[in-house]
Write a protein that holds these residues in place. Sequence first.
Motif, PDB file in Angstrom:
ATOM      1  N   GLY A 109     -59.132  27.975  24.757  1.00 33.98           N
ATOM      2  CA  GLY A 109     -59.803  28.592  23.618  1.00 33.98           C
ATOM      3  C   GLY A 109     -61.131  29.211  23.973  1.00 33.98           C
ATOM      4  O   GLY A 109     -61.248  29.938  24.944  1.00 33.98           O
ATOM      5  N   ASN A 110     -62.190  28.870  23.209  1.00 33.47           N
ATOM      6  CA  ASN A 110     -63.505  29.487  23.447  1.00 33.47           C
ATOM      7  C   ASN A 110     -64.638  28.471  23.248  1.00 33.47           C
ATOM      8  O   ASN A 110     -64.390  27.270  23.088  1.00 33.47           O
ATOM      9  N   THR A 138     -48.181  25.835  12.523  1.00 36.51           N
ATOM     10  CA  THR A 138     -48.832  26.967  11.863  1.00 36.51           C
ATOM     11  C   THR A 138     -48.738  28.241  12.701  1.00 36.51           C
ATOM     12  O   THR A 138     -48.517  29.323  12.163  1.00 36.51           O
ATOM     13  N   SER A 139     -48.900  28.126  14.022  1.00 34.27           N
ATOM     14  CA  SER A 139     -48.779  29.296  14.896  1.00 34.27           C
ATOM     15  C   SER A 139     -47.395  29.920  14.757  1.00 34.27           C
ATOM     16  O   SER A 139     -47.250  31.145  14.706  1.00 34.27           O
ATOM     17  N   GLY A 160     -56.492  15.317   8.551  1.00 36.92           N
ATOM     18  CA  GLY A 160     -56.847  15.931   7.269  1.00 36.92           C
ATOM     19  C   GLY A 160     -58.235  15.550   6.800  1.00 36.92           C
ATOM     20  O   GLY A 160     -59.057  15.034   7.575  1.00 36.92           O
ATOM     21  N   THR A 215     -60.577  25.620  19.649  1.00 29.61           N
ATOM     22  CA  THR A 215     -59.810  26.787  19.212  1.00 29.61           C
ATOM     23  C   THR A 215     -60.245  27.133  17.795  1.00 29.61           C
ATOM     24  O   THR A 215     -60.892  26.313  17.132  1.00 29.61           O
ATOM     25  N   PRO A 216     -59.892  28.316  17.296  1.00 33.33           N
ATOM     26  CA  PRO A 216     -60.244  28.653  15.913  1.00 33.33           C
ATOM     27  C   PRO A 216     -59.701  27.641  14.897  1.00 33.33           C
ATOM     28  O   PRO A 216     -60.408  27.278  13.952  1.00 33.33           O
ATOM     29  N   PHE A 217     -58.466  27.175  15.071  1.00 31.76           N
ATOM     30  CA  PHE A 217     -57.920  26.164  14.155  1.00 31.76           C
ATOM     31  C   PHE A 217     -58.744  24.882  14.250  1.00 31.76           C
ATOM     32  O   PHE A 217     -59.085  24.259  13.252  1.00 31.76           O
ATOM     33  N   HIS A 263     -62.203  25.360  12.581  1.00 37.21           N
ATOM     34  CA  HIS A 263     -62.098  25.467  11.127  1.00 37.21           C
ATOM     35  C   HIS A 263     -61.926  24.082  10.491  1.00 37.21           C
ATOM     36  O   HIS A 263     -62.617  23.717   9.544  1.00 37.21           O
ATOM     37  N   ASP A 264     -61.009  23.290  11.043  1.00 35.29           N
ATOM     38  CA  ASP A 264     -60.741  21.970  10.478  1.00 35.29           C
ATOM     39  C   ASP A 264     -61.851  20.973  10.818  1.00 35.29           C
ATOM     40  O   ASP A 264     -62.103  20.035  10.057  1.00 35.29           O
ATOM     41  N   MET A 294     -54.273  32.827  19.505  1.00 32.36           N
ATOM     42  CA  MET A 294     -55.013  32.275  18.363  1.00 32.36           C
ATOM     43  C   MET A 294     -56.497  32.607  18.467  1.00 32.36           C
ATOM     44  O   MET A 294     -57.148  32.949  17.476  1.00 32.36           O
ATOM     45  N   THR A 295     -57.039  32.496  19.675  1.00 32.91           N
ATOM     46  CA  THR A 295     -58.454  32.764  19.884  1.00 32.91           C
ATOM     47  C   THR A 295     -58.801  34.215  19.532  1.00 32.91           C
ATOM     48  O   THR A 295     -59.907  34.520  19.121  1.00 32.91           O
ATOM     49  N   ALA A 320     -55.801  21.052   5.377  1.00 32.31           N
ATOM     50  CA  ALA A 320     -56.399  21.661   6.572  1.00 32.31           C
ATOM     51  C   ALA A 320     -55.706  22.998   6.767  1.00 32.31           C
ATOM     52  O   ALA A 320     -54.950  23.194   7.706  1.00 32.31           O
ATOM     53  N   ALA A 321     -55.955  23.906   5.836  1.00 29.14           N
ATOM     54  CA  ALA A 321     -55.259  25.197   5.843  1.00 29.14           C
ATOM     55  C   ALA A 321     -55.827  26.085   6.930  1.00 29.14           C
ATOM     56  O   ALA A 321     -57.029  26.310   6.997  1.00 29.14           O
ATOM     57  N   ASP A 322     -54.960  26.552   7.825  1.00 24.38           N
ATOM     58  CA  ASP A 322     -55.410  27.351   8.966  1.00 24.38           C
ATOM     59  C   ASP A 322     -54.738  28.708   9.059  1.00 24.38           C
ATOM     60  O   ASP A 322     -55.167  29.552   9.839  1.00 24.38           O
ATOM     61  N   HIS A 359     -54.658  31.311   7.329  1.00 25.91           N
ATOM     62  CA  HIS A 359     -55.458  32.505   7.019  1.00 25.91           C
ATOM     63  C   HIS A 359     -56.222  33.020   8.250  1.00 25.91           C
ATOM     64  O   HIS A 359     -56.590  34.176   8.320  1.00 25.91           O
ATOM     65  N   LEU A 360     -56.458  32.130   9.222  1.00 20.42           N
ATOM     66  CA  LEU A 360     -57.180  32.557  10.425  1.00 20.42           C
ATOM     67  C   LEU A 360     -56.367  33.552  11.244  1.00 20.42           C
ATOM     68  O   LEU A 360     -56.925  34.289  12.052  1.00 20.42           O
ATOM     69  N   LEU A 361     -55.061  33.558  11.044  1.00 19.63           N
ATOM     70  CA  LEU A 361     -54.210  34.498  11.772  1.00 19.63           C
ATOM     71  C   LEU A 361     -53.722  35.652  10.912  1.00 19.63           C
ATOM     72  O   LEU A 361     -53.267  36.659  11.421  1.00 19.63           O
ATOM     73  N   THR A 395     -52.556  29.648  22.576  1.00 22.20           N
ATOM     74  CA  THR A 395     -53.977  29.422  22.305  1.00 22.20           C
ATOM     75  C   THR A 395     -54.775  30.703  22.482  1.00 22.20           C
ATOM     76  O   THR A 395     -55.689  30.993  21.717  1.00 22.20           O
ATOM     77  N   GLY A 410     -59.964  16.737  11.638  1.00 22.67           N
ATOM     78  CA  GLY A 410     -59.404  17.506  10.540  1.00 22.67           C
ATOM     79  C   GLY A 410     -57.992  17.903  10.879  1.00 22.67           C
ATOM     80  O   GLY A 410     -57.028  17.528  10.221  1.00 22.67           O
ATOM     81  N   LEU A 420     -64.469  21.202   8.155  1.00 25.39           N
ATOM     82  CA  LEU A 420     -64.071  20.445   6.959  1.00 25.39           C
ATOM     83  C   LEU A 420     -64.323  18.948   7.167  1.00 25.39           C
ATOM     84  O   LEU A 420     -64.816  18.252   6.285  1.00 25.39           O
TER      85      LEU A 420
END
Lengths: 293, 288
Positions: free
Chosen positions: B226-227, A16-17, B173, B195-197, B200-201, A261-262, A39-41, A43-45, A258, B8, B204
Motif C-alpha cells: 500500500g502506501n 469488497t475488492s 467493525g 491501504t486505503p481500506f 478508512h476503517d 486499491m491504493t 466498515a463500508a469501504d 465507495h473508496l473504489l 493492493t 475496524g 472509524l
Amino acid sequence: MKEIVIISGKGGTGKTSITASFAMLGGKDIVVADCDVDAADMHLLMQPDWERSEDFYSGVIAEIDQEKCIKCGKCADVCRFNAIPIIDEKYVVNTLNCEGCSYCFHVCPADAISMNEQNVGEWYISNTKADNVMVHARLGIGAENSGKLVAKVKNEAKRIADETDKQFIVVDGSPGIGCPVVSSLSGADFVVLVTEPTVSGLHDLKRVYELVKKFNIPAGCIINKADLNTKVAQQVEKFLKKEKITYIADLPYDETFTKAMTKGQTIVEYDDTNLKNIVVNSWEKIKEHTNKI
Amino acid sequence: MKIAIASGKGGTGKTTLSVNLASFLAESRKVVLCDLDVEEPNSGLFIKGKLIHREDKFKMIPEWEKDRCTLCGHCHKVCNFHAVIQLGDQIMVFPELCHSCYACSELCPVDALPMIPQKMGELKQFKKEELSFVESRLDIGQEQAVPLIAQTLEYLDKNFDDDFIKLYDAPPGTSCPVIEATKDADFVILITEPTPFGLHDLKLAVDTMRELKKDFGIIVNRHGIGNNDVLTYCQKENIPVLSKLLNDRRVAELYSRGNLIYQKIPEFKKQIENIADYILKLQKEGIR
C-alpha cells in the motif's frame, strides 16, 4: 431483477475488492448496494457522487429529566443492561449501555423518563464511475448494527432496480454470522462466498455457509489467494463438492490487488492480464448461474 | 491488566497478533487469551490446548403460557423489538429478536410470560502449557453477539484475578459487539494495514476508541504494501505506533496452516518482543 450477495464469514478475504470489480463489470445493468455499513469501504473504489443523503433513525434511548426524578431507583432496578448508574447522587443514562427497551420508562412513577429517537447513521444514493447507482451507508460510532440500516440500504437498492428495470442488484455483505449478515442474506437469489485457503478462512466459510443453508439460497465460491496453501485449498474444494456449492474460480495470492486499491481502482481497471480475466470470467459465470434460478 | 486487540477492517491480523503475543507473553507471565469474536472465533485454531472446562451459555427469553394469558396485549405493546406479537388469540415470541429486557415478562399482570433460558452458544476454557485460553462461539442462527460477549467477560473476571494479563481478541467493525469487547479494557491495540481500506476503517475505529475514552495505540501489519497514509495519519493525530509488522509471504503461509509465527521467524519474534515490552511497561507504569 435478481439479487447477488457477496459474503465471506471471515474479514479481509478480498470480498469488497471483488464486489467492486463486479460493480464495474455490471455497469449500467446493475444497482450496487454496500451492506457492510459498519466498515463500508466500497465507495473508496467506486467514486460515488453522494447525490442524496439521509439520516437514519432506529430505536430509542432513555433520558432522565433530573427536575422530575424523585430518585426512587426503580429504573435502575429493572434495567438489565446496567445502563442507569448513580453519578453524583443522580440517576443518569449510560447511552452506550442503553438498549432502548423502555422498561424504565414504563415503571417510572414520576414520568421523568423520555425515550428519544436515535440517529444511528446516514445512508446515501450515489452515481458511480461505473455508470450505475450505488446505495451505501455509514453507521454511527458504536451504534447498534441491528441489521435495520442494512435492510434499508437493500430495500432502496431494490426499489431503484425495480423502477429503472435493472437486471441485477450486487450486494457487498458484512463479515460474521450475526444480525447484519442475516439482513444482507434475506431475499438473495444467489450468494457468492469469497474465502481463502487458511485454517481460519475454511473454518469461517463453514460457519457462514450453515447460515446460508438456513435461507436455502444457492451459492458459489471464489477461492482468493488460492496458491497460499494448496492443502487447505483442496480441503475448501472438497467442502464445496460435499455441499454442492458451485466452484467459481481461484485467484492467486497477488499484491496487485493492493496496488490497484491504493490507486483507487478495481482490479479490472488496473490490470489487463490474468487477474482481470479471472474476475471477468467469474462475473459471467455468476450471472449465468443467477439467471438460471 | 486488560488489553483488547481490535480493528475496524476485518482480516488485518487481530487473531495473528493475539495468539502470537499471548503465547509469547505466557512464556514468562500469567496470561489468559480470550476470543471475543464469538461469530467467527479463530484463535483456537492456533492454540490447540487441553480442554479443561466447557459450559453452555444461555440468554433469557419469554415463554407464553396460554392458560394464564388474558390477551390484554400489554406484552407486545411494551416490546420495542417486535419480539412479542399477537396474532388472533395467539401470542408469538421471536427469540432471535429478543433483547432479554424482561419488560414483557415482568409487566404482564398475570405472569403469563415467564423468562426461560435459551441456549445461544458455548464457552470453552483450554490450557496450553502456561497459557490459558477462553473462547465462546455463538450458535448459528443466533443474531446477537453482545450478550455472549458480556457473559464471557463475566466468566473471565470470575476465574482470573488481576495478576493475569488478559488479552481480548475482539470482533471486527465499530458497532455494538466491538464496544462490548473493548469497553472494560485498560488499553486497546488497533491493528490495521497500510491501504486505503485499512486507513478508512482505522479512522472509524479511532473515533470509536475516543468516544469510549480509551488509551490506545496502533500496529501496522504488512508494512510495505500500500502506501504511507496510515503512518502520516497516526503522526498527525499523535497516536503511538507500537510496531510495523513485516509483510512476508512466509507469515501468510504459517498463518494459513494454523502455526504460530514468532516460533519460526526470528524477525517477527523480535517485533512481538517489542510489543510485549510496551505492554509490560504500561503495566508497570500503572494502567492498573
